[in-house]
Design a protein around this motif. Structure first.
Motif, mmCIF file in Angstrom:
data_model
loop_
_atom_site.group_PDB
_atom_site.id
_atom_site.type_symbol
_atom_site.label_atom_id
_atom_site.label_comp_id
_atom_site.label_asym_id
_atom_site.label_seq_id
_atom_site.Cartn_x
_atom_site.Cartn_y
_atom_site.Cartn_z
ATOM 1 N N LEU A 25 139.486 -37.781 96.877
ATOM 2 C CA LEU A 25 140.182 -37.608 98.147
ATOM 3 C C LEU A 25 139.221 -37.348 99.293
ATOM 4 O O LEU A 25 139.465 -37.790 100.424
ATOM 5 C CB LEU A 25 141.202 -36.474 98.027
ATOM 6 N N SER A 26 138.127 -36.630 99.028
ATOM 7 C CA SER A 26 137.074 -36.440 100.023
ATOM 8 C C SER A 26 135.808 -35.989 99.320
ATOM 9 O O SER A 26 135.846 -35.491 98.189
ATOM 10 C CB SER A 26 137.482 -35.434 101.103
ATOM 11 N N TYR A 27 134.687 -36.169 100.028
ATOM 12 C CA TYR A 27 133.403 -35.862 99.419
ATOM 13 C C TYR A 27 132.362 -35.667 100.508
ATOM 14 O O TYR A 27 132.290 -36.460 101.449
ATOM 15 C CB TYR A 27 132.992 -37.006 98.486
ATOM 16 N N ASP A 28 131.604 -34.585 100.421
ATOM 17 C CA ASP A 28 130.405 -34.412 101.233
ATOM 18 C C ASP A 28 129.436 -33.551 100.418
ATOM 19 O O ASP A 28 129.677 -33.313 99.240
ATOM 20 C CB ASP A 28 130.715 -33.820 102.616
ATOM 21 N N GLU A 29 128.358 -33.099 101.024
ATOM 22 C CA GLU A 29 127.337 -32.363 100.274
ATOM 23 C C GLU A 29 127.767 -30.952 99.876
ATOM 24 O O GLU A 29 127.086 -30.302 99.096
ATOM 25 C CB GLU A 29 126.025 -32.318 101.051
ATOM 26 N N GLU A 30 128.912 -30.485 100.404
ATOM 27 C CA GLU A 30 129.374 -29.137 100.085
ATOM 28 C C GLU A 30 130.685 -29.098 99.308
ATOM 29 O O GLU A 30 131.015 -28.085 98.703
ATOM 30 C CB GLU A 30 129.521 -28.315 101.365
ATOM 31 N N THR A 31 131.450 -30.200 99.329
ATOM 32 C CA THR A 31 132.766 -30.193 98.679
ATOM 33 C C THR A 31 133.103 -31.575 98.118
ATOM 34 O O THR A 31 132.911 -32.579 98.787
ATOM 35 C CB THR A 31 133.869 -29.798 99.688
ATOM 36 N N ILE A 32 133.631 -31.594 96.905
ATOM 37 C CA ILE A 32 134.212 -32.795 96.313
ATOM 38 C C ILE A 32 135.672 -32.463 96.021
ATOM 39 O O ILE A 32 135.960 -31.464 95.348
ATOM 40 C CB ILE A 32 133.510 -33.199 95.005
ATOM 41 N N VAL A 33 136.583 -33.256 96.551
ATOM 42 C CA VAL A 33 138.006 -33.064 96.297
ATOM 43 C C VAL A 33 138.496 -34.293 95.529
ATOM 44 O O VAL A 33 138.416 -35.417 96.037
ATOM 45 C CB VAL A 33 138.807 -32.885 97.607
ATOM 46 N N ALA A 34 138.969 -34.063 94.309
ATOM 47 C CA ALA A 34 139.375 -35.158 93.436
ATOM 48 C C ALA A 34 140.794 -34.952 92.930
ATOM 49 O O ALA A 34 141.205 -33.827 92.643
ATOM 50 C CB ALA A 34 138.419 -35.271 92.250
ATOM 51 N N GLN A 35 141.521 -36.045 92.822
ATOM 52 C CA GLN A 35 142.840 -36.016 92.181
ATOM 53 C C GLN A 35 142.612 -36.210 90.694
ATOM 54 O O GLN A 35 141.903 -37.129 90.283
ATOM 55 C CB GLN A 35 143.724 -37.132 92.732
ATOM 56 N N THR A 36 143.198 -35.328 89.886
ATOM 57 C CA THR A 36 143.092 -35.458 88.438
ATOM 58 C C THR A 36 144.488 -35.584 87.851
ATOM 59 O O THR A 36 145.483 -35.429 88.551
ATOM 60 C CB THR A 36 142.407 -34.224 87.800
ATOM 61 N N SER A 65 123.943 -27.800 93.436
ATOM 62 C CA SER A 65 124.116 -26.382 93.143
ATOM 63 C C SER A 65 125.612 -26.062 93.236
ATOM 64 O O SER A 65 126.151 -25.908 94.328
ATOM 65 C CB SER A 65 123.316 -25.548 94.139
ATOM 66 N N ILE A 66 126.277 -25.962 92.096
ATOM 67 C CA ILE A 66 127.735 -25.812 92.052
ATOM 68 C C ILE A 66 128.094 -24.328 92.039
ATOM 69 O O ILE A 66 127.634 -23.572 91.186
ATOM 70 C CB ILE A 66 128.311 -26.549 90.828
ATOM 71 N N SER A 67 128.911 -23.921 93.027
ATOM 72 C CA SER A 67 129.274 -22.509 93.149
ATOM 73 C C SER A 67 130.721 -22.226 92.750
ATOM 74 O O SER A 67 131.055 -21.092 92.413
ATOM 75 C CB SER A 67 129.030 -22.021 94.576
ATOM 76 N N ALA A 68 131.603 -23.240 92.796
ATOM 77 C CA ALA A 68 133.011 -23.005 92.458
ATOM 78 C C ALA A 68 133.690 -24.293 92.033
ATOM 79 O O ALA A 68 133.398 -25.371 92.550
ATOM 80 C CB ALA A 68 133.753 -22.409 93.652
ATOM 81 N N ILE A 69 134.608 -24.151 91.084
ATOM 82 C CA ILE A 69 135.488 -25.240 90.658
ATOM 83 C C ILE A 69 136.887 -24.639 90.631
ATOM 84 O O ILE A 69 137.111 -23.634 89.958
ATOM 85 C CB ILE A 69 135.114 -25.773 89.260
ATOM 86 N N ASP A 70 137.802 -25.250 91.371
ATOM 87 C CA ASP A 70 139.124 -24.656 91.514
ATOM 88 C C ASP A 70 140.184 -25.744 91.596
ATOM 89 O O ASP A 70 139.944 -26.813 92.152
ATOM 90 C CB ASP A 70 139.166 -23.805 92.777
ATOM 91 N N TYR A 71 141.346 -25.474 91.043
ATOM 92 C CA TYR A 71 142.492 -26.360 91.208
ATOM 93 C C TYR A 71 143.269 -25.907 92.426
ATOM 94 O O TYR A 71 143.538 -24.718 92.588
ATOM 95 C CB TYR A 71 143.395 -26.340 89.968
ATOM 96 N N ASP A 72 143.607 -26.844 93.282
ATOM 97 C CA ASP A 72 144.393 -26.538 94.466
ATOM 98 C C ASP A 72 145.865 -26.518 94.090
ATOM 99 O O ASP A 72 146.343 -27.422 93.411
ATOM 100 C CB ASP A 72 144.138 -27.587 95.550
ATOM 101 N N ASN A 73 146.573 -25.505 94.531
ATOM 102 C CA ASN A 73 147.993 -25.374 94.258
ATOM 103 C C ASN A 73 148.741 -25.481 95.583
ATOM 104 O O ASN A 73 148.877 -24.493 96.288
ATOM 105 C CB ASN A 73 148.289 -24.038 93.571
ATOM 106 N N PRO A 74 149.240 -26.669 95.954
ATOM 107 C CA PRO A 74 149.894 -26.842 97.240
ATOM 108 C C PRO A 74 151.131 -25.990 97.424
ATOM 109 O O PRO A 74 151.540 -25.730 98.538
ATOM 110 C CB PRO A 74 150.278 -28.321 97.273
ATOM 111 N N SER A 75 151.734 -25.505 96.365
ATOM 112 C CA SER A 75 152.935 -24.689 96.507
ATOM 113 C C SER A 75 152.599 -23.241 96.867
ATOM 114 O O SER A 75 153.465 -22.485 97.243
ATOM 115 C CB SER A 75 153.759 -24.727 95.216
ATOM 116 N N ALA A 76 151.321 -22.862 96.742
ATOM 117 C CA ALA A 76 150.922 -21.506 97.109
ATOM 118 C C ALA A 76 150.930 -21.371 98.629
ATOM 119 O O ALA A 76 150.918 -22.361 99.357
ATOM 120 C CB ALA A 76 149.531 -21.200 96.559
#
Length: 87
Positions: A25-36, A65-76
């Motif tokens: 969904l988006s990607y740069d040097e600080e964040t990768i957002v992927a649909q799984t 250098s990976i600092s976090a991996i998280d699932y996004d919860n749109p209902s939150a």
């Protein structure tokens, strides 16, 4: 469409392999957002680089250098990752 098994492998917080990716969904040097298969996955870090992407097989490899991996919860509260970005 057959279900792709979703796994995450992180080696020394520097090399990441993910299966079950259906889209980036988006990607740069600080964040990768992927649909799984299991929802939106957000990877945060520094100097992130996608080294391999095969959407036909659902594979993503990245390093940095990976600092976090998280699932996004749109209902939150806050409407999820994109809700926070587009406020």
């Amino acid at each position: 469409m057959s279900s792709i098994r979703h796994t995450i492998t992180l080696d020394n917080r520097e090399k990441l392999k993910i299966t079950g990716i259906t889209d980036i969904l988006s990607y740069d040097e600080e964040t990768i957002v992927a649909q799984t298969e299991n929802g939106i996955l957000v990877v945060k870090g520094e100097n992130l680089h996608i080294t391999n992407l095969n959407l036909d097989e659902g594979l993503l490899s990245a390093d940095g250098s990976i600092s976090a991996i998280d699932y996004d919860n749109p209902s939150a509260s806050g409407g999820g990752f994109f809700g926070r970005i587009f406020k």
